[in-house]
Design a protein around this motif. Structure first.
Motif, mmCIF file in Angstrom:
data_model
loop_
_atom_site.group_PDB
_atom_site.id
_atom_site.type_symbol
_atom_site.label_atom_id
_atom_site.label_comp_id
_atom_site.label_asym_id
_atom_site.label_seq_id
_atom_site.Cartn_x
_atom_site.Cartn_y
_atom_site.Cartn_z
ATOM 1 N N PHE A 106 49.576 -24.845 39.350
ATOM 2 C CA PHE A 106 49.923 -24.688 37.945
ATOM 3 C C PHE A 106 50.869 -23.682 37.968
ATOM 4 O O PHE A 106 50.522 -22.234 38.384
ATOM 5 C CB PHE A 106 48.753 -24.538 37.088
ATOM 6 C CG PHE A 106 47.731 -25.498 36.945
ATOM 7 C CD1 PHE A 106 48.418 -26.485 36.060
ATOM 8 C CD2 PHE A 106 46.638 -25.820 37.477
ATOM 9 C CE1 PHE A 106 47.478 -27.789 35.887
ATOM 10 C CE2 PHE A 106 45.937 -26.906 37.391
ATOM 11 C CZ PHE A 106 46.264 -27.871 36.413
ATOM 12 N N ASN A 107 51.674 -23.435 36.941
ATOM 13 C CA ASN A 107 52.581 -22.275 36.773
ATOM 14 C C ASN A 107 51.913 -21.403 35.743
ATOM 15 O O ASN A 107 50.856 -21.672 35.121
ATOM 16 C CB ASN A 107 54.199 -22.610 36.446
ATOM 17 C CG ASN A 107 54.086 -23.647 35.034
ATOM 18 O OD1 ASN A 107 53.366 -23.654 34.231
ATOM 19 N ND2 ASN A 107 55.180 -24.400 34.925
ATOM 20 N N LYS A 108 52.830 -20.527 35.102
ATOM 21 C CA LYS A 108 52.075 -19.607 33.952
ATOM 22 C C LYS A 108 51.630 -20.463 32.646
ATOM 23 O O LYS A 108 50.638 -20.150 32.319
ATOM 24 C CB LYS A 108 53.244 -18.494 33.703
ATOM 25 C CG LYS A 108 53.298 -17.545 34.707
ATOM 26 C CD LYS A 108 54.641 -16.528 34.123
ATOM 27 C CE LYS A 108 54.956 -15.563 35.436
ATOM 28 N NZ LYS A 108 55.904 -14.436 34.928
ATOM 29 N N LYS B 21 47.937 -20.626 31.249
ATOM 30 C CA LYS B 21 47.611 -20.376 29.679
ATOM 31 C C LYS B 21 46.842 -21.431 29.261
ATOM 32 O O LYS B 21 46.094 -21.429 28.373
ATOM 33 C CB LYS B 21 48.986 -20.036 29.126
ATOM 34 C CG LYS B 21 48.722 -19.346 27.863
ATOM 35 C CD LYS B 21 49.738 -18.988 27.113
ATOM 36 C CE LYS B 21 49.571 -18.179 25.907
ATOM 37 N NZ LYS B 21 48.805 -19.186 24.834
ATOM 38 N N LYS B 22 47.296 -22.704 29.494
ATOM 39 C CA LYS B 22 46.669 -24.009 28.648
ATOM 40 C C LYS B 22 45.186 -24.165 29.086
ATOM 41 O O LYS B 22 44.468 -24.445 27.981
ATOM 42 C CB LYS B 22 47.453 -25.343 29.188
ATOM 43 C CG LYS B 22 48.556 -25.513 28.355
ATOM 44 C CD LYS B 22 49.243 -26.731 28.612
ATOM 45 C CE LYS B 22 50.465 -27.345 27.787
ATOM 46 N NZ LYS B 22 50.815 -28.659 28.162
ATOM 47 N N ILE C 291 44.291 -32.208 28.142
ATOM 48 C CA ILE C 291 45.532 -31.394 27.928
ATOM 49 C C ILE C 291 46.756 -31.664 28.902
ATOM 50 O O ILE C 291 47.704 -30.775 28.552
ATOM 51 C CB ILE C 291 44.816 -29.918 28.077
ATOM 52 C CG1 ILE C 291 44.839 -29.418 29.167
ATOM 53 C CG2 ILE C 291 43.883 -29.809 26.945
ATOM 54 C CD1 ILE C 291 44.210 -27.926 29.565
ATOM 55 N N PHE C 292 46.533 -32.339 30.004
ATOM 56 C CA PHE C 292 47.760 -32.483 30.792
ATOM 57 C C PHE C 292 48.092 -33.849 30.790
ATOM 58 O O PHE C 292 49.129 -34.298 31.108
ATOM 59 C CB PHE C 292 47.459 -31.948 32.206
ATOM 60 C CG PHE C 292 47.260 -30.515 32.200
ATOM 61 C CD1 PHE C 292 48.355 -29.564 32.166
ATOM 62 C CD2 PHE C 292 45.845 -29.934 32.410
ATOM 63 C CE1 PHE C 292 48.080 -28.185 32.206
ATOM 64 C CE2 PHE C 292 45.764 -28.416 32.360
ATOM 65 C CZ PHE C 292 46.852 -27.670 32.424
ATOM 66 N N VAL C 293 47.207 -34.898 30.801
ATOM 67 C CA VAL C 293 47.279 -36.178 31.118
ATOM 68 C C VAL C 293 47.298 -37.075 29.835
ATOM 69 O O VAL C 293 46.270 -37.039 29.114
ATOM 70 C CB VAL C 293 46.245 -36.700 31.994
ATOM 71 C CG1 VAL C 293 46.597 -38.174 32.513
ATOM 72 C CG2 VAL C 293 46.298 -35.810 33.364
ATOM 73 N N SER C 294 48.241 -37.950 29.767
ATOM 74 C CA SER C 294 48.485 -39.062 28.667
ATOM 75 C C SER C 294 47.493 -40.132 29.039
ATOM 76 O O SER C 294 47.492 -40.514 30.172
ATOM 77 C CB SER C 294 49.938 -39.307 28.292
ATOM 78 O OG SER C 294 50.812 -38.251 27.945
ATOM 79 N N GLU D 121 56.918 -28.697 33.079
ATOM 80 C CA GLU D 121 56.214 -27.600 32.199
ATOM 81 C C GLU D 121 54.962 -26.901 32.489
ATOM 82 O O GLU D 121 54.738 -25.714 32.027
ATOM 83 C CB GLU D 121 56.089 -28.387 30.964
ATOM 84 C CG GLU D 121 57.371 -28.915 30.236
ATOM 85 C CD GLU D 121 56.843 -29.472 28.823
ATOM 86 O OE1 GLU D 121 55.675 -29.688 28.646
ATOM 87 O OE2 GLU D 121 58.010 -29.978 28.326
ATOM 88 N N ASN D 122 54.284 -27.401 33.376
ATOM 89 C CA ASN D 122 53.006 -26.916 33.786
ATOM 90 C C ASN D 122 52.583 -26.699 35.314
ATOM 91 O O ASN D 122 51.597 -26.108 35.755
ATOM 92 C CB ASN D 122 51.797 -27.789 33.274
ATOM 93 C CG ASN D 122 51.724 -28.322 31.904
ATOM 94 O OD1 ASN D 122 51.713 -27.229 30.990
ATOM 95 N ND2 ASN D 122 51.912 -29.180 31.394
#
Length: 362
Positions: free
Chosen positions: A344-346, A350-351, A317-320, A335-336
């Motif tokens: 991690f930010n908000k 949440k992710k 959900i974070f790494v391509s 973004e994250n």
């Protein structure tokens, strides 16, 4: 000159008085522990001032676990889920409402399942095992434990923690104890615990002027892009061991020790009829290097499969899987993750919470 001396003296008296009266000192909430090294004080409500990162509240329940409010925790509630991990699980720099642990707790509370967050910054498997054992021995009941294993756990295990001579308490290794005796650290601790206004002033100047200009080894860092480049490089081995074989080889003892204590934890839970789930997530270093098939994932997925443990892989959900020409890796990281920080930010929290709620099996 005499007037200035008097003014300075009066300011310091005022500073130390307000620090004590208002409970501004960080040692009002974070304390050492005789078994598992460090912990939160129970039933506290503390406002943490983090300079350029802003302020956030840390509220603890009767067990000293981070929570939404000060509350008494009944030991005999078996219908309970416990989360444990390090600063990512604690939810560093964020109010509890915006952390993945807080969001998960809100969801499961509606399902009549109590959620406790035993995570605290700088924890690793040796502490996960001893902390859970400590509370089980105290009579705390629960039916499921989720361990969020951090990238930094490997360095903590290889470089920082060991058991004392009795084998019953966790201490810093000797080289870390020596480094903590430096004059700078002593002065910082003195100011932080007794002259918080003075400490906060110097910290603000350091955050705003010094830290953003000077990186490690004197490297000039003037932008968030350069900060990301630095943290994601081999110059910051704490997070780059998964993408650099030389650093991995140097941290291999940390992998072995982590597996050792996770084995002990799993055996402890089996004896107590408690289910275990392991979850892994990336730092932005892994995002930066497209470390999709990370050694971190492989280590813990193999461990989970060998021991019939549920495994949650949050890397996708974070790494391509691979770069493409439309990628803006810096924007994806922003973004994250919190600016000028690895947490991690908000949005990132949440992710994690959304993925966990969808995939976790209680």
């Amino acid at each position: 000159m005499r007037i200035l001396t008097y003014i300075l003296f009066l300011f310091l008296i005022l500073d130390v008085s307000l620090t004590k009266i208002l409970g501004l000192s960080e040692n009002k909430i974070r304390v050492s522990h005789e078994v598992f090294h460090h912990h939160f004080k129970p039933n506290k409500n503390f406002l943490s001032n983090n300079g350029k990162y802003g302020k956030h509240s840390i509220i603890t329940n009767s067990l000293g676990f981070r929570d939404f409010s000060k509350r008494d925790i009944k030991l005999d509630d078996k219908n309970r889920l416990i989360l444990i991990g390090d600063s990512m699980t604690e939810g560093l720099l964020l109010d509890y409402d915006f952390t993945f642990a807080g969001l998960v707790s809100k969801y499961f509370t509606k399902q009549k399942i109590d959620v406790l967050n035993a995570g605290v910054m700088s924890y690793s498997p040796i502490i996960y095992y001893h902390k859970i054992k400590y509370y089980l021995d105290k009579g705390l009941q629960f039916s499921h434990l989720v361990v969020f294993i951090d990238i930094s756990d490997i360095e903590d295990e290889s470089e920082f923690y060991e058991l004392d001579a009795s084998g019953k308490a966790i201490i810093y290794q000797k080289d870390i104890l020596e480094s903590n005796k430096t004059l700078k650290k002593k002065i910082r601790k003195l100011l932080k615990n007794n002259f918080y206004i003075t400490f906060a002033t110097f910290k603000f100047l350091d955050d705003q002027i010094v830290e953003r200009i000077w990186g490690a080894a004197g490297k000039v860092i003037t932008s968030e892009k350069e900060f990301i480049d630095h943290i994601a490089s081999e110059n910051y081995p704490r997070g780059s061991w998964t993408i650099n074989k030389k650093i991995y080889d140097e941290r291999k003892e940390g992998v072995e020790r982590s597996l050792k204590y996770m084995n002990l934890l799993n055996e402890l839970l089996i004896k107590n009829n408690i289910k275990l789930t392991i979850a892994v997530y990336p730092w932005f270093t892994q995002v930066y290097h497209y470390d999709y098939d990370s050694i971190q994932v492989k280590i813990w997925e193999e461990f989970a499969n060998d021991n019939n443990i549920d495994f949650l892989n949050l890397f996708p959900i974070f790494v391509s899987e691979r770069p493409n020409q439309d990628d803006d890796i810096y924007q994806e990281i922003k973004e994250n993750y919190i600016p000028y920080d690895v947490h991690f930010n908000k949005n990132g929290n949440k992710k994690i919470a959304d993925f966990f709620i969808k995939n976790f099996k209680f």
